[in-house]
Design a protein around this motif. Structure first.
Motif, PDB file in Angstrom:
ATOM      1  N   ALA A  69      -7.059  10.142   0.872  1.00  0.00           N
ATOM      2  CA  ALA A  69      -8.226   9.496   1.474  1.00  0.00           C
ATOM      3  C   ALA A  69      -8.237   7.993   1.238  1.00  0.00           C
ATOM      4  O   ALA A  69      -8.209   7.211   2.185  1.00  0.00           O
ATOM      5  CB  ALA A  69      -9.491  10.131   0.903  1.00  0.00           C
ATOM      6  N   ILE A  70      -8.262   7.591  -0.008  1.00  0.00           N
ATOM      7  CA  ILE A  70      -8.461   6.177  -0.311  1.00  0.00           C
ATOM      8  C   ILE A  70      -7.278   5.329   0.143  1.00  0.00           C
ATOM      9  O   ILE A  70      -7.452   4.291   0.786  1.00  0.00           O
ATOM     10  CB  ILE A  70      -8.739   5.997  -1.812  1.00  0.00           C
ATOM     11  N   MET A  71      -6.066   5.765  -0.157  1.00  0.00           N
ATOM     12  CA  MET A  71      -4.917   4.947   0.194  1.00  0.00           C
ATOM     13  C   MET A  71      -4.676   4.911   1.704  1.00  0.00           C
ATOM     14  O   MET A  71      -4.263   3.884   2.243  1.00  0.00           O
ATOM     15  CB  MET A  71      -3.669   5.429  -0.543  1.00  0.00           C
ATOM     16  N   VAL A  72      -4.954   5.999   2.384  1.00  0.00           N
ATOM     17  CA  VAL A  72      -4.829   5.977   3.843  1.00  0.00           C
ATOM     18  C   VAL A  72      -5.879   5.044   4.434  1.00  0.00           C
ATOM     19  O   VAL A  72      -5.606   4.293   5.386  1.00  0.00           O
ATOM     20  CB  VAL A  72      -4.941   7.408   4.411  1.00  0.00           C
ATOM     21  N   LEU A  73      -7.075   5.030   3.847  1.00  0.00           N
ATOM     22  CA  LEU A  73      -8.112   4.094   4.285  1.00  0.00           C
ATOM     23  C   LEU A  73      -7.667   2.655   4.064  1.00  0.00           C
ATOM     24  O   LEU A  73      -7.837   1.796   4.936  1.00  0.00           O
ATOM     25  CB  LEU A  73      -9.408   4.382   3.538  1.00  0.00           C
ATOM     26  N   PHE A  74      -7.081   2.364   2.894  1.00  0.00           N
ATOM     27  CA  PHE A  74      -6.546   1.022   2.641  1.00  0.00           C
ATOM     28  C   PHE A  74      -5.497   0.650   3.686  1.00  0.00           C
ATOM     29  O   PHE A  74      -5.477  -0.471   4.196  1.00  0.00           O
ATOM     30  CB  PHE A  74      -5.915   0.942   1.259  1.00  0.00           C
ATOM     31  N   LEU A 103      -6.495  17.823 -12.127  1.00  0.00           N
ATOM     32  CA  LEU A 103      -6.355  16.383 -11.939  1.00  0.00           C
ATOM     33  C   LEU A 103      -5.255  16.049 -10.946  1.00  0.00           C
ATOM     34  O   LEU A 103      -5.373  15.096 -10.170  1.00  0.00           O
ATOM     35  CB  LEU A 103      -6.066  15.701 -13.277  1.00  0.00           C
ATOM     36  N   ALA A 104      -4.193  16.838 -10.951  1.00  0.00           N
ATOM     37  CA  ALA A 104      -3.105  16.607  -9.996  1.00  0.00           C
ATOM     38  C   ALA A 104      -3.590  16.810  -8.568  1.00  0.00           C
ATOM     39  O   ALA A 104      -3.312  15.985  -7.685  1.00  0.00           O
ATOM     40  CB  ALA A 104      -1.936  17.534 -10.307  1.00  0.00           C
ATOM     41  N   VAL A 105      -4.328  17.881  -8.338  1.00  0.00           N
ATOM     42  CA  VAL A 105      -4.823  18.157  -6.986  1.00  0.00           C
ATOM     43  C   VAL A 105      -5.841  17.113  -6.554  1.00  0.00           C
ATOM     44  O   VAL A 105      -5.804  16.619  -5.421  1.00  0.00           O
ATOM     45  CB  VAL A 105      -5.417  19.582  -6.919  1.00  0.00           C
ATOM     46  N   VAL A 106      -6.741  16.735  -7.455  1.00  0.00           N
ATOM     47  CA  VAL A 106      -7.741  15.722  -7.115  1.00  0.00           C
ATOM     48  C   VAL A 106      -7.076  14.379  -6.847  1.00  0.00           C
ATOM     49  O   VAL A 106      -7.427  13.669  -5.896  1.00  0.00           O
ATOM     50  CB  VAL A 106      -8.796  15.609  -8.242  1.00  0.00           C
ATOM     51  N   ASN A 107      -6.104  14.012  -7.661  1.00  0.00           N
ATOM     52  CA  ASN A 107      -5.376  12.766  -7.435  1.00  0.00           C
ATOM     53  C   ASN A 107      -4.656  12.791  -6.094  1.00  0.00           C
ATOM     54  O   ASN A 107      -4.670  11.808  -5.351  1.00  0.00           O
ATOM     55  CB  ASN A 107      -4.376  12.537  -8.568  1.00  0.00           C
ATOM     56  N   PHE A 108      -4.053  13.918  -5.778  1.00  0.00           N
ATOM     57  CA  PHE A 108      -3.310  14.028  -4.521  1.00  0.00           C
ATOM     58  C   PHE A 108      -4.243  13.948  -3.321  1.00  0.00           C
ATOM     59  O   PHE A 108      -3.988  13.201  -2.370  1.00  0.00           O
ATOM     60  CB  PHE A 108      -2.534  15.348  -4.505  1.00  0.00           C
ATOM     61  N   ILE A 109      -5.348  14.680  -3.364  1.00  0.00           N
ATOM     62  CA  ILE A 109      -6.243  14.726  -2.208  1.00  0.00           C
ATOM     63  C   ILE A 109      -7.067  13.453  -2.082  1.00  0.00           C
ATOM     64  O   ILE A 109      -7.129  12.836  -1.013  1.00  0.00           O
ATOM     65  CB  ILE A 109      -7.173  15.955  -2.294  1.00  0.00           C
ATOM     66  N   VAL A 166       0.836  -1.208   0.000  1.00  0.00           N
ATOM     67  CA  VAL A 166       0.000   0.000   0.000  1.00  0.00           C
ATOM     68  C   VAL A 166       0.866   1.251   0.000  1.00  0.00           C
ATOM     69  O   VAL A 166       0.559   2.226  -0.700  1.00  0.00           O
ATOM     70  CB  VAL A 166      -0.968  -0.012   1.202  1.00  0.00           C
ATOM     71  N   LEU A 167       1.957   1.236   0.738  1.00  0.00           N
ATOM     72  CA  LEU A 167       2.843   2.405   0.746  1.00  0.00           C
ATOM     73  C   LEU A 167       3.498   2.621  -0.620  1.00  0.00           C
ATOM     74  O   LEU A 167       3.637   3.765  -1.076  1.00  0.00           O
ATOM     75  CB  LEU A 167       3.902   2.252   1.835  1.00  0.00           C
ATOM     76  N   TYR A 168       3.878   1.537  -1.301  1.00  0.00           N
ATOM     77  CA  TYR A 168       4.398   1.667  -2.658  1.00  0.00           C
ATOM     78  C   TYR A 168       3.330   2.223  -3.602  1.00  0.00           C
ATOM     79  O   TYR A 168       3.628   3.013  -4.498  1.00  0.00           O
ATOM     80  CB  TYR A 168       4.907   0.328  -3.186  1.00  0.00           C
ATOM     81  N   LEU A 169       2.079   1.830  -3.381  1.00  0.00           N
ATOM     82  CA  LEU A 169       1.002   2.343  -4.220  1.00  0.00           C
ATOM     83  C   LEU A 169       0.784   3.837  -3.989  1.00  0.00           C
ATOM     84  O   LEU A 169       0.485   4.578  -4.928  1.00  0.00           O
ATOM     85  CB  LEU A 169      -0.288   1.559  -3.955  1.00  0.00           C
TER      86      LEU A 169
END
Length: 165
Positions: A61-66, A50-56, A28-31
């Motif tokens: 959100a999603i990766m921290v949830l994972f 798109l950069a800001v939306v991808n970052f936020i 997950v950290l690599y992702l």
């Protein structure tokens, strides 16, 4: 142009590390790092929104949830079921399809002319806002009402009934 190739190499490297890593938390950290390199690609392509939306959204959100879900699951080798032979065969078939797709895209990249952006203002947030609130105002408002309805429904479903408690 060298920045693009360096970030592309990092994207591929961390994507491979995501798949190859044995530890799910490291994966997950690599992702997360892979999504960060995608954000850099969006900035290089002049798509700041798109950069800001991808970052936020993805990194924040999603990766921290994972990551939190994986940490709470407490996965170990004893609880993981053994992989069947059918699953391994399906994985090999999927890998072959990926190799064929990459080979076809490599051939296409070397036979086509490079893409030139004629309008440098395409990916800016201000222009996106103008289009969103002029041409697509009705669908935007309908989707906001739909999201509000879903949020109210989730609150009502999550609320405990005081009569039964």
């Amino acid at each position: 142009m060298t920045i693009f190739y360096f970030v592309a190499f990092l994207s591929l490297f961390f994507a491979v590390m995501t798949v190859v890593s044995k530890n799910p938390v490291h994966s997950v950290l690599y992702l997360v790092v892979t999504f960060f390199t995608f954000t850099i690609h969006y900035i290089l392509l002049n798509a700041q929104f798109l950069a800001v939306v991808n970052f936020i959204v993805y990194m924040g959100a999603i990766m921290v949830l994972f990551l939190f879900v994986l940490m709470l699951l407490n996965m170990n080798e004893d609880s993981e079921p053994m992989k069947s032979a059918l699953l391994k065969v399906m994985g090999v078939i999927a890998a072959m399809c990926l190799v064929v797709t990459l080979a076809g895209s490599y051939k296409f990249l070397h036979t086509s002319a490079p893409v030139e952006i004629k309008n440098q203002e395409i990916g800016l947030v201000g222009n996106l806002g103008k289009v969103l609130f002029k041409e697509f105002l009705l669908p935007f408002e309908i989707s906001s009402i739909l999201l509000l309805t879903a949020m109210v429904g989730a609150v009502l479903l999550g609320k405990k009934d005081k009569k039964k408690a």
